[in-house]
Design a protein around this motif. Structure first.
Motif, PDB file in Angstrom:
ATOM      1  N   VAL A   1       0.761  -1.592   0.300  1.00  0.00           N
ATOM      2  CA  VAL A   1       0.094   0.152  -0.089  1.00  0.00           C
ATOM      3  C   VAL A   1       0.717   0.744   0.227  1.00  0.00           C
ATOM      4  CG1 VAL A   1      -1.924   1.668   1.124  1.00  0.00           C
ATOM      5  CG2 VAL A   1      -1.760  -1.481   1.125  1.00  0.00           C
ATOM      6  N   CYS A   2       1.921   1.433   0.855  1.00  0.00           N
ATOM      7  CA  CYS A   2       2.687   2.767   1.296  1.00  0.00           C
ATOM      8  C   CYS A   2       4.436   2.825   0.293  1.00  0.00           C
ATOM      9  CB  CYS A   2       2.282   2.799   2.085  1.00  0.00           C
ATOM     10  SG  CYS A   2       3.496   1.877   3.542  1.00  0.00           S
ATOM     11  N   ASP A   3       4.323   1.526   0.552  1.00  0.00           N
ATOM     12  CA  ASP A   3       5.956   0.846  -0.193  1.00  0.00           C
ATOM     13  C   ASP A   3       6.607   0.673   1.253  1.00  0.00           C
ATOM     14  OD1 ASP A   3       7.001   0.117  -2.223  1.00  0.00           O
ATOM     15  OD2 ASP A   3       7.933   2.455  -3.107  1.00  0.00           O
ATOM     16  N   SER A   4       6.265   1.062   2.001  1.00  0.00           N
ATOM     17  CA  SER A   4       7.718   1.283   3.347  1.00  0.00           C
ATOM     18  C   SER A   4       8.149  -0.157   3.114  1.00  0.00           C
ATOM     19  CB  SER A   4       6.667   1.768   4.700  1.00  0.00           C
ATOM     20  OG  SER A   4       6.132   2.397   4.127  1.00  0.00           O
TER      21      SER A   4
ATOM     22  N   GLY B   1       1.237   6.382   8.707  1.00  0.00           N
ATOM     23  CA  GLY B   1       1.318   7.336   7.337  1.00  0.00           C
ATOM     24  C   GLY B   1       0.872   6.291   6.394  1.00  0.00           C
ATOM     25  N   CYS B   2       0.853   4.897   6.432  1.00  0.00           N
ATOM     26  CA  CYS B   2       0.276   3.935   5.883  1.00  0.00           C
ATOM     27  C   CYS B   2      -1.275   4.416   4.920  1.00  0.00           C
ATOM     28  CB  CYS B   2       0.383   2.565   6.522  1.00  0.00           C
ATOM     29  SG  CYS B   2       0.628   1.233   4.727  1.00  0.00           S
ATOM     30  N   PRO B   3      -1.502   4.907   4.348  1.00  0.00           N
ATOM     31  CA  PRO B   3      -2.931   4.467   4.567  1.00  0.00           C
ATOM     32  C   PRO B   3      -3.994   3.100   4.516  1.00  0.00           C
ATOM     33  CG  PRO B   3      -2.013   5.321   2.493  1.00  0.00           C
ATOM     34  CD  PRO B   3      -1.468   4.221   3.279  1.00  0.00           C
ATOM     35  N   ALA B   4      -3.161   2.036   4.277  1.00  0.00           N
ATOM     36  CA  ALA B   4      -4.438   0.935   4.354  1.00  0.00           C
ATOM     37  C   ALA B   4      -3.883   0.911   6.069  1.00  0.00           C
ATOM     38  CB  ALA B   4      -3.007  -0.086   4.799  1.00  0.00           C
ATOM     39  N   GLN B   5      -3.384   1.142   6.934  1.00  0.00           N
ATOM     40  CA  GLN B   5      -3.354   1.301   8.365  1.00  0.00           C
ATOM     41  C   GLN B   5      -4.532   2.736   8.662  1.00  0.00           C
ATOM     42  OE1 GLN B   5       0.150   0.609  10.956  1.00  0.00           O
ATOM     43  NE2 GLN B   5       1.368   0.595   8.675  1.00  0.00           N
ATOM     44  N   LEU B   6      -4.261   3.551   7.700  1.00  0.00           N
ATOM     45  CA  LEU B   6      -5.197   5.156   8.424  1.00  0.00           C
ATOM     46  C   LEU B   6      -6.596   4.756   9.051  1.00  0.00           C
ATOM     47  CD1 LEU B   6      -5.491   8.325   8.566  1.00  0.00           C
ATOM     48  CD2 LEU B   6      -5.972   8.033   5.920  1.00  0.00           C
ATOM     49  N   ARG B   7      -7.735   3.955   8.409  1.00  0.00           N
ATOM     50  CA  ARG B   7      -8.882   3.912   7.964  1.00  0.00           C
ATOM     51  C   ARG B   7      -9.474   3.381   9.682  1.00  0.00           C
ATOM     52  NH1 ARG B   7     -12.194   0.851   4.113  1.00  0.00           N
ATOM     53  NH2 ARG B   7     -12.570  -1.152   5.600  1.00  0.00           N
ATOM     54  N   ARG B   8      -7.754   1.699   9.590  1.00  0.00           N
ATOM     55  CA  ARG B   8      -8.649   1.175  10.506  1.00  0.00           C
ATOM     56  C   ARG B   8      -7.575   2.070  12.582  1.00  0.00           C
ATOM     57  NH1 ARG B   8      -7.577  -5.601   9.846  1.00  0.00           N
ATOM     58  NH2 ARG B   8      -9.334  -4.995   8.041  1.00  0.00           N
ATOM     59  N   ALA B   9      -6.582   3.141  12.428  1.00  0.00           N
ATOM     60  CA  ALA B   9      -6.291   3.256  12.602  1.00  0.00           C
ATOM     61  C   ALA B   9      -7.197   4.148  13.506  1.00  0.00           C
ATOM     62  CB  ALA B   9      -5.075   4.186  12.472  1.00  0.00           C
ATOM     63  N   ILE B  10      -8.091   5.336  12.934  1.00  0.00           N
ATOM     64  CA  ILE B  10      -8.978   6.040  13.012  1.00  0.00           C
ATOM     65  C   ILE B  10     -10.047   5.717  14.185  1.00  0.00           C
ATOM     66  CG2 ILE B  10     -10.894   7.333  12.507  1.00  0.00           C
ATOM     67  CD1 ILE B  10      -9.111   8.468   9.645  1.00  0.00           C
ATOM     68  N   GLU B  11     -10.706   4.928  13.119  1.00  0.00           N
ATOM     69  CA  GLU B  11     -12.223   3.426  13.871  1.00  0.00           C
ATOM     70  C   GLU B  11     -11.323   3.098  15.338  1.00  0.00           C
ATOM     71  OE1 GLU B  11     -12.512  -0.528  11.423  1.00  0.00           O
ATOM     72  OE2 GLU B  11     -12.989   1.646   9.925  1.00  0.00           O
ATOM     73  N   TYR B  12     -10.067   2.756  15.471  1.00  0.00           N
ATOM     74  CA  TYR B  12      -9.680   2.463  16.355  1.00  0.00           C
ATOM     75  C   TYR B  12      -9.351   3.557  17.920  1.00  0.00           C
ATOM     76  CZ  TYR B  12      -7.306   0.338  20.638  1.00  0.00           C
ATOM     77  OH  TYR B  12      -6.310  -0.272  21.657  1.00  0.00           O
ATOM     78  N   TYR B  13      -9.122   4.423  17.019  1.00  0.00           N
ATOM     79  CA  TYR B  13      -9.366   5.991  17.771  1.00  0.00           C
ATOM     80  C   TYR B  13     -10.556   6.447  18.501  1.00  0.00           C
ATOM     81  CZ  TYR B  13      -7.927  10.913  19.180  1.00  0.00           C
ATOM     82  OH  TYR B  13      -7.497  11.975  19.242  1.00  0.00           O
ATOM     83  N   ALA B  14     -11.382   6.098  17.412  1.00  0.00           N
ATOM     84  CA  ALA B  14     -12.789   6.825  18.466  1.00  0.00           C
ATOM     85  C   ALA B  14     -13.667   5.397  18.730  1.00  0.00           C
ATOM     86  CB  ALA B  14     -14.023   7.235  16.461  1.00  0.00           C
TER      87      ALA B  14
END
Length: 703
Positions: free
Chosen positions: A436-439, A455-468
């Motif tokens: 996804v992010c090539d890291s 900073g990885c977009p694939a982790q972003l959505r789930r990170a937001i879900e978990y944050y909330a």
């Protein structure tokens, strides 16, 4: 308007001007501002005619005469002319790119019943069907067709133009999905040749197998659940309210029955021969046979060819060819009596791997997922199976192209048990960089991780879900569906973007009203000064859940002190309860990541984690469970949670039968209140909550 260089080439045999966009068309055009509206209208007519013909050559004849790039240039020119000169039309090819989102689908009645087909997987039932047909109408010929595993639809054309497209529904009426159907390339907006004035045809919308696997791979890699099979993917796509979404998905159509027409052919064979002349794509595996035994042989041959076909089929359909014989045979309330489906046996447990997708989880963990030819496992159709981790893959020597046995335990994701037949060389190896992010991908024992962090977009959505989530800051209204919307529309690109959302942006989203937008913004505003423990947990640091976060908050008191220690002396974190060497190193690596650091710094511009003086206060509330909703006036909701936990209670984020009290402040969430009423959980306001604490001898516990 551009013309061909060869003067003789721009005339047809009858001397009329030829369409310059049909053969070797130009791709450079006059500037729009130099055209009159009449010139533009003439060019639009020619472009529409040419593009329809190129669509027919591509989708029906499978013999395109121009390159994709040339087609794109013609299409773009047509779109630009329609926009500039206000020349749009419902049957223009440009409607294939989608339209305005729909509020809902209208239910409409079919022009003719779309009944189901009597079916069986037993050969004797097929022979009984033949005996009944011959007993009632005499000797007949049959037309044999693949039984497509897609979504059946009615397409109605009036004077050659697509009037409506309707799902089968209950056979008598269905959903009008015309706007979505227009986006499918093999659905002509206008028929070719000289079709009947009124023409209704039945077709099967499907997603090709290779496109389905590629689409599922994309869904898995961005963190979405994949579709179980191509039929589910097709049905889910057609139910989209936004036609632009449908336009992005790879759907195709085969047409196989004329439902109604002002002029009818005498046989089904003649109908199928005529459909392509109108630009309606038919299947090239159709055969006409003289006997039922020949039809049975056809089914057996199709079963052998099944895996090599580019689309899913689950049997064959045997139809009486003569329309007069069909009328005489008639129909029951449920199915036509002139057709029978001879089903294939379900694939059972053993199936080939057609691809491997790598899913990136919230913590960055890479999970390889085998994409399968759909197979029946315990009565459930399965199209994916876990490969667990690189060590498991190597041990089983599994790779794309291998035929494997799939197991399923309970409701968990199926897994590859063993390789039954090796169709590849060696075993699958995970990529060295995140898909996804090539890291860079890093290994921790048998587990592989993306090092891109937040900073990885694939982790972003789930990170937001978990944050909330309940384990984070408990932002009611920020769930999987809403987060997907916010991320997909570009409103949220980092967790910190939650704090920049505006009311108008939210109300513009599908399914959002003013009340839901206001409630969400109130929840977000109330989270700007969270308790330190809640903030630490919400960051989603691997191995740091609510319990460990509370211990870290108790030990360090402030976020700055904790972060400094984590970066400079991670070993000292091991003195904290619940933190060992592995967890300490994980915390250090999280904050040492530049991507994570950037996200955390952006969050701190909006959020001020409160210093913690959390200390054990006794066990006065032991055994009680509290849930908080809405804003409290005296303290933050997080501070109230810390207090009850310090005195032995549990503070959870959702109401259940185990909840003892729901504490409702200002602007409480409707869902939690409804759950409390359903479970007979007492709802107390802020004043009653303080009185309750006093009853347990907790005086000044919130000061």
């Amino acid at each position: 308007m551009p013309v061909a260089d060869d003067e003789d080439s721009d005339r047809d045999d009858d001397g009329t001007e030829a369409n310059p966009y049909l053969h070797d068309p130009p791709t450079e055009f006059e500037p729009l501002e130099e055209l009159s509206k009449d010139d533009a209208r003439d060019q639009v007519d020619l472009l529409r005619e040419a593009i329809r013909e190129h669509d027919r050559r591509y989708y029906v004849e499978n013999d395109p005469t121009i390159a994709d790039r040339t087609y794109d240039a013609l299409f773009a020119r047509l779109s630009a002319l329609e926009d500039e000169f206000d020349l749009s039309h419902p049957d223009s090819p440009t409607r294939s790119v989608g339209g305005e989102p729909l509020e809902a689908f209208e239910t409409v009645e079919h022009v003719a019943p779309m009944l189901s087909i009597d079916q069986s997987g037993e050969v004797e039932d097929v022979r009984e069907f033949d005996e009944r047909v011959r007993r009632e109408v005499g000797t007949v010929r049959y037309v044999c067709e693949p039984k497509f595993d897609g979504v059946s639809m009615e397409f109605v054309y009036d004077e050659g133009s697509l009037e409506r497209a309707v799902t089968r529904g209950d056979g008598r009426e269905g959903d009008d999905v015309t706007a979505n159907a227009r986006t499918i390339g093999s659905v002509p907006q206008r028929l070719h040749d000289d079709p009947p004035a009124h023409f209704a045809v039945r077709g099967e919308v499907y997603m090709p197998k290779d496109e389905f696997q590629a689409y599922n791979r994309e869904r898995i890699e961005r963190g979405d659940d994949p579709f179980a099979n191509p039929r589910n993917a097709t049905a889910g796509t057609l139910r989209q309210l936004d036609p632009t979404v449908v336009a992005e998905r790879p759907l195709e159509v085969f047409y196989f029955d004329v439902l109604d027409a002002s002029e009818l052919e005498e046989t089904h064979t003649e109908e199928l021969e005529t459909l392509p002349t109108y630009g309606l794509r038919t299947n090239d595996r159709v055969e006409r046979v003289d006997t039922i035994e020949a039809a049975i042989d056809y089914r057996d041959r199709m079963l052998e060819a099944r895996d090599d076909l580019p689309y899913e089929i689950d049997g064959v359909v045997i139809k009486v060819d003569s329309r007069d014989a069909r009328e005489e045979l008639g129909r029951t309330a449920r199915h036509d009596r002139w057709a029978f489906a001879y089903k294939f046996p379900a694939r059972a447990e053993v199936t080939p791997i057609v691809d491997v997708a790598v899913q990136v989880g919230r913590t960055g963990r890479l999970t390889p997922v085998a994409l399968l030819e759909p197979v029946d496992v315990g009565g459930v159709t399965v199209s994916r199976a876990s490969l667990h981790n690189p060590d498991e893959i190597e041990a089983k020597n599994v790779n794309v192209g291998d035929t494997v046995r799939v197991q399923r335990a309970g409701d968990v994701i199926p897994y590859v048990e063993e390789v039954v037949e090796k169709g590849s060389t060696g075993h699958y190896e995970l990529p060295e960089t995140c898909p996804v992010c090539d890291s860079p991908v890093e290994r921790e024992g048998p587990i592989a991780y993306c090092s891109g962090g937040l900073g990885c977009p694939a982790q972003l959505r789930r990170a937001i879900e978990y944050y909330a989530s309940d384990d984070g800051l408990d932002l009611e209204g920020v769930g999987e569906r809403s987060v997907r919307q916010l991320v997909d529309t570009g409103l949220v690109e980092t967790v910190a973007d939650l704090y920049g959302l505006e009311r108008e942006e939210l109300t513009d989203l599908e399914g959002w009203g003013e009340t839901s937008a206001d409630n969400l913004l109130a929840e977000i505003e109330d989270s700007r000064e969270p308790p330190l423990a809640d903030f630490l947990s919400a960051l989603g640091i691997p191995h740091v859940g609510p319990t460990t976060a509370r211990e870290l908050a108790r030990e360090f008191g402030s976020f700055a002190a904790f972060r400094e220690r984590a970066l400079e002396e991670p070993a000292e974190l091991e003195d904290v309860d619940d933190v060992g060497e592995t967890v300490a190193e994980t915390i250090h690596d999280f904050f040492a990541s530049e991507a994570n650091a950037a996200v955390v710094d952006a969050l701190l511009e909006h959020v001020s984690p409160q210093e913690s003086d959390l200390e054990a206060g006794g066990d006065e509330l032991e055994g009680l469970t509290f849930v908080f909703t809405g804003s409290l006036s005296e303290v933050t909701r997080g501070e109230a949670q810390e207090t009850v936990e310090a005195h032995g209670a549990n503070a959870t984020g959702s109401v259940s039968g185990n909840t003892d009290y729901l504490v409702a402040g200002e602007s409480p969430g409707a869902t939690k209140q409804a759950d409390a009423e359903e479970n007979d959980v007492p709802i107390v306001d802020e004043a009653e909550f303080y009185e309750l604490l006093a009853e347990y001898g907790i005086e000044g516990g919130l000061e």
